[in-house]
Scaffold this motif. Structure first.
Motif, PDB file in Angstrom:
ATOM      1  N   THR A   8      37.668 -11.246  26.763  1.00 31.54           N
ATOM      2  CA  THR A   8      39.132 -11.304  26.785  1.00 31.54           C
ATOM      3  C   THR A   8      39.674 -10.192  25.904  1.00 31.54           C
ATOM      4  OG1 THR A   8      39.351 -12.778  24.872  1.00 31.54           O
ATOM      5  CG2 THR A   8      39.125 -13.823  27.049  1.00 31.54           C
ATOM      6  N   SER A   9      40.869  -9.741  26.238  1.00 33.10           N
ATOM      7  CA  SER A   9      41.440  -8.607  25.502  1.00 33.10           C
ATOM      8  C   SER A   9      42.660  -9.065  24.717  1.00 33.10           C
ATOM      9  CB  SER A   9      41.803  -7.483  26.472  1.00 33.10           C
ATOM     10  OG  SER A   9      42.237  -6.354  25.764  1.00 33.10           O
ATOM     11  N   HIS A  10      42.382  -9.671  23.574  1.00 32.95           N
ATOM     12  CA  HIS A  10      43.480 -10.057  22.683  1.00 32.95           C
ATOM     13  C   HIS A  10      43.785  -8.980  21.658  1.00 32.95           C
ATOM     14  CE1 HIS A  10      42.527 -14.083  24.293  1.00 32.95           C
ATOM     15  NE2 HIS A  10      43.781 -14.364  23.988  1.00 32.95           N
ATOM     16  N   VAL A  12      43.992  -5.724  22.019  1.00 34.41           N
ATOM     17  CA  VAL A  12      44.877  -4.632  22.459  1.00 34.41           C
ATOM     18  C   VAL A  12      46.303  -5.182  22.455  1.00 34.41           C
ATOM     19  CG1 VAL A  12      45.377  -2.973  24.276  1.00 34.41           C
ATOM     20  CG2 VAL A  12      43.015  -3.583  23.774  1.00 34.41           C
ATOM     21  N   SER A  13      46.885  -5.144  21.270  1.00 32.58           N
ATOM     22  CA  SER A  13      48.145  -5.822  20.972  1.00 32.58           C
ATOM     23  C   SER A  13      49.206  -4.799  20.587  1.00 32.58           C
ATOM     24  CB  SER A  13      47.906  -6.767  19.793  1.00 32.58           C
ATOM     25  OG  SER A  13      47.535  -5.999  18.655  1.00 32.58           O
ATOM     26  N   ASP A  14      50.383  -5.290  20.284  1.00 31.79           N
ATOM     27  CA  ASP A  14      51.431  -4.392  19.762  1.00 31.79           C
ATOM     28  C   ASP A  14      50.928  -3.631  18.544  1.00 31.79           C
ATOM     29  OD1 ASP A  14      53.705  -4.877  21.484  1.00 31.79           O
ATOM     30  OD2 ASP A  14      53.816  -6.882  20.612  1.00 31.79           O
ATOM     31  N   TYR A  17      48.376  -0.892  19.505  1.00 34.54           N
ATOM     32  CA  TYR A  17      49.001   0.317  20.056  1.00 34.54           C
ATOM     33  C   TYR A  17      49.705   1.116  18.962  1.00 34.54           C
ATOM     34  CZ  TYR A  17      48.280  -0.749  25.049  1.00 34.54           C
ATOM     35  OH  TYR A  17      47.736  -0.965  26.290  1.00 34.54           O
ATOM     36  N   PRO A  83      50.591   5.551  25.391  1.00 38.59           N
ATOM     37  CA  PRO A  83      49.946   4.779  26.461  1.00 38.59           C
ATOM     38  C   PRO A  83      50.680   3.485  26.822  1.00 38.59           C
ATOM     39  CG  PRO A  83      48.670   4.656  24.424  1.00 38.59           C
ATOM     40  CD  PRO A  83      49.742   5.680  24.194  1.00 38.59           C
ATOM     41  N   ARG A  84      51.648   3.084  26.023  1.00 38.52           N
ATOM     42  CA  ARG A  84      52.416   1.884  26.398  1.00 38.52           C
ATOM     43  C   ARG A  84      53.352   2.163  27.561  1.00 38.52           C
ATOM     44  NH1 ARG A  84      54.031   1.005  20.160  1.00 38.52           N
ATOM     45  NH2 ARG A  84      54.326   3.232  20.477  1.00 38.52           N
ATOM     46  N   ASP A  93      39.321  -0.575  26.911  1.00 35.98           N
ATOM     47  CA  ASP A  93      38.992  -1.417  25.765  1.00 35.98           C
ATOM     48  C   ASP A  93      37.523  -1.851  25.908  1.00 35.98           C
ATOM     49  OD1 ASP A  93      39.147  -3.189  27.866  1.00 35.98           O
ATOM     50  OD2 ASP A  93      40.458  -4.622  26.845  1.00 35.98           O
TER      51      ASP A  93
END
Lengths: 193, 456
Positions: A8-10, A12-14, A17, A83-84, A93
């Motif tokens: 799971t990709s938790h 890669v958050s605010d 970034y 990238p956002r 990721d």
């Protein structure tokens, strides 16, 4: 709750970034450069090992050089862009990087049938200190010669690596691959750069 | 604008398109022969409405972006008065390109060679040392050539050189409907381009068009991607392209042929239409998706499914002949470069919220949406492109002349035709190939009325 970044990709958050944008802005300053030859050589060995493993097709060992919460990033913009708000050539990721390796290890990734042979030169290594105690940034130039089914191709540019010292050595937090032709159409970009 | 110039002549000596394009097969020459490629640049790309760019690439007056119409170098501008024009990137003096940057903003372009200057309306602004000319440059022949007919639909800018072409809306015909549906699900009924995955193949441009509604190749060409997409999925989950896995011809997805070469693969029957969250449910995994999903559900509990659907894509492939494809959230543009070299650019699209209807969630939506779009070009398209390149290699075998297009031919119960003439068939059928090649054959045997315009 603990999350497994392979599934799971938790992370890669605010904050991730924002941290990425901060880490990859204005980091290559003369004042931050680490000139101690021993430290520079340690980092250079990390980059050279990475190139060696990729040339050898040792993808699992190569993945093992990366932190659990890592990023493999090939921007489609100069200096990375944001990238956002834009797509990148690649923005993997941990899970997607494992996907990439999984796909390449199957016999059905036709873009890699036959498998490319590569020869990588990594040079012009400079190491820069960061605000983080055990974290450095490196800048290096790369030249990858790829041979596949009678064709030679070259990939050139510079890498920005964010490395963290661990008990066992150094792990790669982020690898940013800045191609000199980042904004041009590319033929069969299926090897790991 | 007037000042139209007479039509160009095109000849395709020695090629009979009634032989090359047959009911069930096409000849290798249409992919391999240089004279046919050169003719296509006029008889196809000079005859129909060609996609040139997106309005979001030139949002303000004086913005420009370079593009091509066939091989013609074009600067697509929004001029100082706000009019969208497709200027030839070619100095009227000696023929040099006048614009060298891929995009930017400029009221005028000065040729680097001798300094002739052109306003972004195409009109000549001045030449150095004019007293060396007997002319006063009031003749419109010194103004830049431009594409005489430029029109937009839902943000997509098209141009045609053919004075006898129908209007853009007539040309699009029924494909305008799915195009509108694709755009209109977004706030403000618009999207903006946000950089691209840029790919290239050593193969003919039609190999890309041939594949664009092909549901037959999916489980084979994309075998590694399907395995990858499902390596972590629980049994029974349907992620990504898995609805092709079992028996795609009995799944609720269809290929439509619309006329004028346009076709459409509609896979939306696999999702529950109108149910918030249905698109998100089938989206494959992407970096950050769990974090941003939890954040959206926490901060916008009533609307999270609706927002997540904007980060996901609708399962549809819309193919507008000859060079525009909509796949998922991508706008894919195909650019022929030579008979065996083609660029295929997968523009990402972002959601915009000009009217503040997304409760501040637009950045979170886009943070997921960017990552969902990077999957297919990296892990799917590269395998297709290798297969297209290997077709180009295989077609070098001179004596083995034909490539077949006959899947479904002769099985009339596989098709239906509605009152507008739209043909509907099962997902893996090659009916779209047969029909678009008929239109291609018609175009290749018709002399278009190609003209250029200049400001007067």
């Amino acid at each position: 709750m603990e999350h497994d970044p392979s599934t799971t990709s938790h992370y890669v958050s605010d904050d991730f970034y924002q941290g990425l944008m901060d880490a990859f802005t204005g980091w290559q300053s003369d004042t931050a450069e680490i000139t101690d030859p021993a430290r520079r050589d340690e980092c250079r060995r990390v980059l050279e090992r990475e190139a060696r493993l990729l040339d050898a097709g040792s993808n699992d060992d190569w993945l093992g050089m990366y932190a659990r919460e890592c990023l493999y990033w090939v921007p489609a913009s100069a200096d990375g862009g944001d990238p956002r708000h834009e797509v990148a050539t690649a923005f993997d990721d941990r899970r997607r990087l494992e996907d990439r390796v999984f796909r390449l290890s199957s016999d059905y990734a036709w873009s890699q049938q036959p498998q490319s042979r590569t020869s990588r030169i990594v040079s012009n290594v400079a190491v820069f200190a960061t605000a983080g105690d055990e974290i450095v940034m490196t800048r290096s130039n790369f030249l990858i010669t790829e041979f596949q089914a009678g064709d030679y191709r070259t990939w050139a540019g510079w890498y920005g690596h964010r490395l963290r010292r661990t008990g066992a050595g150094w792990e790669i937090l982020v690898k940013q691959v800045n191609l000199i032709n980042y904004d041009q159409n590319m033929r069969n970009p299926s090897i790991t750069l | 604008m007037d000042g139209l110039t007479p039509p160009l002549a095109t000849r395709i000596d020695g090629y009979d398109f009634n032989y090359l394009i047959q009911e069930d097969r096409v000849h290798r020459h249409i992919y391999t022969e240089e004279p046919i490629f050169r003719a296509e640049m006029n008889r196809v790309f000079g005859a129909v409405w060609v996609y040139l760019g997106h309005e979001s690439q030139i949002p303000n007056n004086d913005d420009y972006v370079q593009t091509r119409l066939g091989l013609r170098p074009i600067v697509l501008v929004r001029d100082s008065a706000g009019k969208i024009r497709a200027l030839y990137n070619r100095c009227t003096h000696r023929g040099s390109t006048i614009c060298r940057q891929p995009s930017g903003s400029a009221k005028a372009f000065q040729c680097p060679y001798h300094g002739w200057t052109f306003l972004n309306s195409g009109k000549i602004g001045g030449v150095p040392w004019p007293d060396g000319y007997a002319d006063d440059f009031s003749d419109s022949k010194f103004n830049l050539a431009q594409v005489p007919r430029v029109e937009s639909y839902r943000g997509f800018i098209f141009g045609t050189l053919n004075m006898d072409a129908p209007t853009l809306m007539e040309y699009l015909g029924p494909v305008a409907k799915p195009l509108a549906e694709w755009v209109d699900r977004h706030p403000g009924k618009k999207v903006v381009l946000c950089n691209a995955n840029r790919l290239k193949l050593h193969g003919n441009w039609k190999l890309v068009y041939d594949n664009s509604a092909d549901g037959y190749h999916v489980v084979f060409s994309h075998r590694s991607l399907l395995a990858m997409e499902n390596r972590l999925a629980a049994a029974g989950d349907n992620k990504g392209m898995t609805f092709y896995k079992e028996s795609p011809d009995s799944a609720p997805m269809y290929v439509y042929y619309f006329g004028n070469g346009h076709h459409f693969k509609d896979k939306r029957g696999n999702v529950e239409r109108g149910k918030p969250g249905a698109l998100w449910e089938i989206e494959g995994v992407a970096p950050g998706m769990e974090y941003f999903e939890e954040k959206l559900r926490r901060e916008h509990p009533a609307r999270a499914d609706e927002f997540l659907d904007l980060a996901a894509s609708e399962p549809m492939n819309i193919n507008v002949f000859p060079n525009l494809h909509i796949l998922g959230n991508h706008i894919q543009v195909v650019q022929p470069l030579s008979v065996a070299e083609t660029d295929t650019t997968w523009w990402g699209t972002a959601v915009v919220d000009d009217d503040n209807v997304l409760d501040g969630a637009v950045d979170d939506i886009n943070a997921i949406r960017m990552r969902t779009q990077e999957g297919f070009p990296n892990f799917g398209e590269v395998d297709d492109l290798m297969n297209f390149e290997q077709i180009q290699v295989g077609l070098q075998a001179e004596e083995d002349e034909w490539a077949y297009t006959h899947r479904g031919l002769g099985l009339s119960d596989r098709f239906s035709v509605d009152e507008a003439g739209t043909i509907k068939g099962p997902a893996t059928d090659e009916v779209f190939l047969r029909e678009y090649f008929k239109e291609y054959r018609r175009l290749m045997t018709t002399e278009p009325n190609i003209q250029i315009a200049r400001e007067t």
